[in-house]
Motif scaffolding. Structure first.
Motif, short mmCIF file in Angstrom:
data_model
loop_
_atom_site.label_atom_id
_atom_site.label_comp_id
_atom_site.label_asym_id
_atom_site.label_seq_id
_atom_site.Cartn_x
_atom_site.Cartn_y
_atom_site.Cartn_z
N VAL A 83 52.50 54.98 73.81
CA VAL A 83 53.64 54.90 74.71
C VAL A 83 54.09 53.45 74.89
CG1 VAL A 83 52.22 54.79 76.80
CG2 VAL A 83 54.57 55.64 76.93
N LYS A 91 56.08 52.51 71.77
CA LYS A 91 57.36 53.22 71.73
C LYS A 91 58.36 52.58 72.69
CE LYS A 91 55.30 57.72 70.61
NZ LYS A 91 55.03 59.10 71.08
N PRO A 123 62.95 55.81 69.30
CA PRO A 123 63.08 57.17 69.86
C PRO A 123 61.96 58.08 69.35
CG PRO A 123 65.18 56.39 69.01
CD PRO A 123 64.15 55.43 68.53
N GLU A 124 61.64 59.07 70.14
CA GLU A 124 60.55 59.99 69.82
C GLU A 124 60.76 60.67 68.47
OE1 GLU A 124 56.95 61.42 70.13
OE2 GLU A 124 57.81 60.29 71.80
N GLN A 125 62.00 61.06 68.19
CA GLN A 125 62.30 61.76 66.93
C GLN A 125 61.99 60.88 65.73
OE1 GLN A 125 66.29 63.27 66.70
NE2 GLN A 125 65.96 64.30 64.75
N TRP A 132 59.94 58.29 65.69
CA TRP A 132 58.50 58.08 65.67
C TRP A 132 57.79 59.26 64.99
CZ3 TRP A 132 55.63 53.90 67.75
CH2 TRP A 132 54.25 54.09 67.79
N ALA A 133 58.18 60.47 65.36
CA ALA A 133 57.56 61.66 64.79
C ALA A 133 57.81 61.74 63.29
CB ALA A 133 58.11 62.91 65.48
N GLU A 184 46.83 62.57 64.94
CA GLU A 184 47.40 61.35 65.50
C GLU A 184 46.45 60.16 65.32
OE1 GLU A 184 48.46 62.11 69.52
OE2 GLU A 184 50.11 63.46 69.00
#
Length: 273
Positions: free
Chosen positions: A188, A191, A197-199, A201-202, A217
């Motif tokens: 976190v 990030k 952004p989370e998208q 990162w994923a 992870e």
């Protein structure tokens, strides 16, 4: 090589605190720099009026949109010279607050760190962020000289680290994901601080899973081996600076700089708040 790395790590708080201390934030705000603009402008100021693209390239792992919101808008409210003065003054004030100047090993630590930093200045090739900092004049005050020396050593090492990441095909976001997967830094924090952004990162996590570097992870065995290789290669690329001290000099610097770095930590200069 190990002694050189230990010497760098133990003295690194003397440089790294500049990104957290109120002495810096207050001075940048007085110049009209808001939020993250102070960080990007102060670290890139040795370039002059740096473009966003130059900062994106050399800082490496920040989301481009975050950088573009801060640079070059910072140059509309102040100048690189004013920011550099504010940064140097902030560093000195914060380190004095930590009592660095009162440490009995201060003078010897400065002598060794400066010798290593000046040796690094003989090897600027392929190290743009370091080279920009190396053009700055040495300050007059010993405490400012120590901060400048460690700043040079940090940027020298950092440019080598970026070169290693590029060589291994590890992009900016992938580098952050690998760092988070190592378990040394909460995802976190990376990030939020780097604004990915989370998208995105994923998607990077998935690319690394497909390369066999991440399982779930966490780092896979292959990922741990690659991360170790990157760190070892970064150490090797930093050696031209520390070779000037020799093995005994590096061990001595590691020994006598410990109280200085400890004072920075103990006084809370690295606290995010």
């Amino acid at each position: 090589m190990k002694a050189a790395r230990v010497a760098w790590r133990r003295l690194e708080p003397v440089h790294g605190m500049i990104y957290f201390v109120p002495e810096a934030h207050d001075r940048y705000a007085a110049l009209g720099l808001k939020d993250r603009a102070g960080y990007f402008a102060s670290r890139s100021a040795p370039f002059g009026r740096a473009s966003a693209e130059l900062v994106i390239a050399t800082f490496y792992n920040f989301h481009p949109d975050l950088v573009r919101r801060a640079v070059p808008a910072a140059w509309d409210v102040t100048t690189p010279d004013k920011i550099l003065d504010a940064r140097r003054e902030a560093a000195a004030a914060a380190l004095r607050r930590a009592g660095i100047h009162e440490q009995p090993t201060m003078t010897e630590t400065l002598a060794l760190a400066r010798r290593a930093a000046e040796a690094a200045c003989e090897h600027p090739h392929g190290r743009p962020l370091f080279a920009a900092h190396a053009t700055l004049p040495w300050p007059d005050e010993p405490i400012e000289q120590l901060w400048h020396a460690q700043t040079l050593l940090r940027e020298f090492r950092g440019d080598g680290h970026v070169a290693t990441l590029l060589t291994e095909g590890i992009g900016p976001l992938e580098a952050l994901v690998l760092h988070a997967a190592s378990g040394t830094v909460p995802p976190v924090f990376l990030k939020v601080s780097r604004a990915w952004p989370e998208q995105e990162w994923a998607a990077a996590e998935q690319r690394l899973r497909e390369r066999g570097l991440v399982e779930g992870e966490e780092l896979s065995d292959q990922g741990r081996a690659l991360r170790k290789h990157v760190e070892d290669r970064t150490d090797e690329l930093a050696l031209p600076a520390y070779a000037a001290l020799g093995a005994d000099g590096c061990e001595r610097l590691a020994e006598i700089s410990r109280p200085l770095g400890r004072a920075v930590v103990d006084q809370g200069l690295l606290n995010l708040g």
